[in-house]
Scaffold this motif. Structure first.
Motif, short mmCIF file in Angstrom:
data_model
loop_
_atom_site.label_atom_id
_atom_site.label_comp_id
_atom_site.label_asym_id
_atom_site.label_seq_id
_atom_site.Cartn_x
_atom_site.Cartn_y
_atom_site.Cartn_z
N PRO A 1 0.81 -1.23 0.00
CA PRO A 1 0.00 0.00 0.00
C PRO A 1 0.83 1.27 0.00
CG PRO A 1 -0.04 -1.03 2.17
CD PRO A 1 0.62 -2.00 1.24
N ARG A 2 2.05 1.20 0.58
CA ARG A 2 2.94 2.36 0.64
C ARG A 2 4.33 1.86 1.00
NH1 ARG A 2 3.54 3.21 6.09
NH2 ARG A 2 1.91 2.35 7.41
N HIS A 3 5.28 2.77 0.92
CA HIS A 3 6.64 2.38 1.28
C HIS A 3 6.73 2.15 2.78
CE1 HIS A 3 11.00 2.30 1.55
NE2 HIS A 3 11.06 2.30 0.24
N GLY B 1 2.11 3.04 -8.94
CA GLY B 1 2.95 2.46 -9.96
C GLY B 1 4.43 2.62 -9.72
N LYS B 2 4.82 3.44 -8.76
CA LYS B 2 6.25 3.61 -8.47
C LYS B 2 6.74 2.41 -7.67
CE LYS B 2 6.03 8.65 -8.59
NZ LYS B 2 6.24 9.92 -7.85
N ARG B 3 8.05 2.15 -7.81
CA ARG B 3 8.56 0.94 -7.18
C ARG B 3 9.94 1.15 -6.58
NH1 ARG B 3 11.93 2.29 -10.96
NH2 ARG B 3 12.61 0.82 -12.51
N THR B 4 10.29 0.25 -5.67
CA THR B 4 11.62 0.18 -5.09
C THR B 4 12.19 -1.19 -5.41
OG1 THR B 4 11.03 1.66 -3.28
CG2 THR B 4 12.94 0.24 -2.95
N VAL B 5 13.42 -1.23 -5.91
CA VAL B 5 14.04 -2.49 -6.32
C VAL B 5 15.27 -2.76 -5.45
CG1 VAL B 5 15.09 -3.79 -8.21
CG2 VAL B 5 13.26 -2.13 -8.69
N ILE B 6 15.33 -3.96 -4.90
CA ILE B 6 16.49 -4.41 -4.12
C ILE B 6 17.05 -5.63 -4.83
CG2 ILE B 6 17.35 -5.18 -1.89
CD1 ILE B 6 14.79 -3.91 -0.67
N ASN B 7 18.28 -5.53 -5.35
CA ASN B 7 18.88 -6.64 -6.09
C ASN B 7 20.00 -7.26 -5.28
OD1 ASN B 7 21.23 -7.46 -8.31
ND2 ASN B 7 19.16 -8.04 -8.91
N HIS B 8 20.04 -8.59 -5.25
CA HIS B 8 21.09 -9.31 -4.53
C HIS B 8 21.82 -10.21 -5.52
CE1 HIS B 8 23.29 -11.23 -1.35
NE2 HIS B 8 22.78 -12.41 -1.63
N ARG B 9 23.08 -9.85 -5.82
CA ARG B 9 23.89 -10.64 -6.74
C ARG B 9 24.78 -11.63 -6.00
NH1 ARG B 9 25.90 -9.57 -12.21
NH2 ARG B 9 27.73 -10.87 -12.56
N ALA B 10 24.92 -11.47 -4.70
CA ALA B 10 25.79 -12.32 -3.89
C ALA B 10 27.22 -12.23 -4.42
CB ALA B 10 25.27 -13.76 -3.86
N ALA B 11 27.93 -13.34 -4.43
CA ALA B 11 29.33 -13.34 -4.87
C ALA B 11 29.46 -13.84 -6.30
CB ALA B 11 30.15 -14.22 -3.94
N VAL C 1 0.31 1.34 -13.60
CA VAL C 1 0.09 0.41 -12.50
C VAL C 1 1.42 -0.01 -11.88
CG1 VAL C 1 -0.78 -1.88 -11.89
CG2 VAL C 1 -2.07 -0.44 -13.47
N ASP C 2 2.43 -0.17 -12.73
CA ASP C 2 3.75 -0.60 -12.27
C ASP C 2 4.78 -0.19 -13.32
OD1 ASP C 2 5.97 -1.84 -11.22
OD2 ASP C 2 5.23 -3.89 -11.47
N THR C 3 5.74 0.64 -12.93
CA THR C 3 6.76 1.10 -13.88
C THR C 3 7.97 0.17 -13.95
OG1 THR C 3 7.77 2.49 -12.17
CG2 THR C 3 6.09 3.51 -13.57
N THR C 4 7.95 -0.91 -13.16
CA THR C 4 9.06 -1.86 -13.18
C THR C 4 9.24 -2.43 -14.59
OG1 THR C 4 8.52 -2.49 -10.91
CG2 THR C 4 10.05 -3.92 -12.12
N GLY C 5 10.44 -2.36 -15.11
CA GLY C 5 10.72 -2.96 -16.40
C GLY C 5 10.42 -2.08 -17.60
#
Length: 310
Positions: free
Chosen positions: A25-27, A108-118, A249-253
């Protein structure tokens, strides 16, 4: 025995992840527990999403990058194959498949957390591209060791190259002067041209001046500005295009769709403005659906959408 040549429209080189998309619903605030109203799981990553964009738009593509020999890697590989993407240039290994957790808000705004590890970068010349004959190559910069020599080879073979410069890092800075079309996000342009790490409201960022600076590096330079459209520069000329108005609705991608659609149309022989208009429409349409990969439109959908544009 001579190698069989692989004729494709676009070779997409770079990052693949698996996306876990939470509808919130919100950040969330600090130390707050937040309940998601929905969860979408799908393959992701700029170059991987671009490769699917090309096939959904009626073209042929291959993805070159890394997927782990794990559950998420298996899921993503099968998804790419089901979309018709050639997977001959995917490296599997013991390191985990990168994961992205994406929080999508109602606007539609989003927050992205990426985990690449090692997970290490692929090595130069780790893949043999000698048998692939693409109309264009799209790089996202996330496999710099592999991409730089490939970009240099593409230049000698007169293959059109496109760089998706989402942010300033080793891959994008090294590839920028090697690619024919440099497409930077607003955040990339601010950081690269003005030294600003993050965009902020109410400032005096000059997109036209920035795109002219980027045009000193590549024959074609573009800065995408989200809902504000884009600016472009080539051959000493510049211009702008507005974004189609949609209920986001969603700007991801959206950027991944834009770059995939642009590279595809360039490979098909479109001129710059035609390719930019097509990519603009495809990206806007993708914002009307949840999830980056699920939101990628088909050729018929983009064509129908464009008919309704002014």
């Amino acid at each position: 025995m001579a190698k069989t040549q692989m004729q494709i429209d676009v070779l997409c080189v770079g990052h693949a992840s698996y996306d876990l998309i939470f509808l919130v619903p919100r950040h969330p605030l600090e130390d707050e527990k937040c309940s998601a109203s929905g969860l979408i799981e799908a393959g992701g990553g700029p170059a991987a999403n671009a490769s699917v964009t090309v096939t959904r738009l009626g073209g042929t593509s291959a993805f070159a990058g890394y997927l782990g020999r794990d559950h998420f890697g298996d899921l993503h590989l099968e998804e790419l194959r089901s979309e018709g993407v050639a997977t001959d240039f995917i490296v599997r290994g013991p390191h985990p498949t990168p994961i992205s957790a994406i929080l999508v808000k109602p606007d539609g705004k989003r927050t992205v957390i990426n985990h690449r590890a090692a997970t290490p970068h692929l090595e130069p010349f780790q893949l043999d591209f000698s048998r692939v004959c693409p109309g264009a190559i799209l790089f996202d910069g996330h496999e710099p060791l592999l991409s730089v020599p490939l970009a240099e080879t593409a230049r000698s073979r007169k293959i059109m190259t496109v760089l998706d410069a989402g942010s300033v890092h080793r891959g994008t800075t090294e590839l920028a002067p090697l690619c024919d079309c440099l497409i930077g996000s607003e955040a990339f342009a601010r950081n690269f041209c003005a030294g600003e790490s993050l965009p902020g409201p109410g400032d005096d960022f000059d997109a036209i001046e920035a795109v002219r600076q980027l045009a000193d590096l590549a024959p074609v330079a573009v800065i995408t500005l989200g809902v504000k459209g884009l600016v472009w520069s080539t051959g000493g000329e510049w211009g702008s295009l507005s974004s189609p108005t949609v209920d986001a609705v969603d700007t991801t991608g959206a950027g991944d769709i834009f770059h995939g659609a642009f590279a595809f149309r360039i490979a098909m022989g479109d001129d710059l403005l035609s390719a930019l208009r097509y990519a603009n429409a495809a990206a806007a349409l993708g914002c009307t659906r949840l999830g980056a990969r699920p939101g990628i439109p088909t050729r018929d959908e983009v064509n129908a959408f464009r008919k309704g544009l002014p």
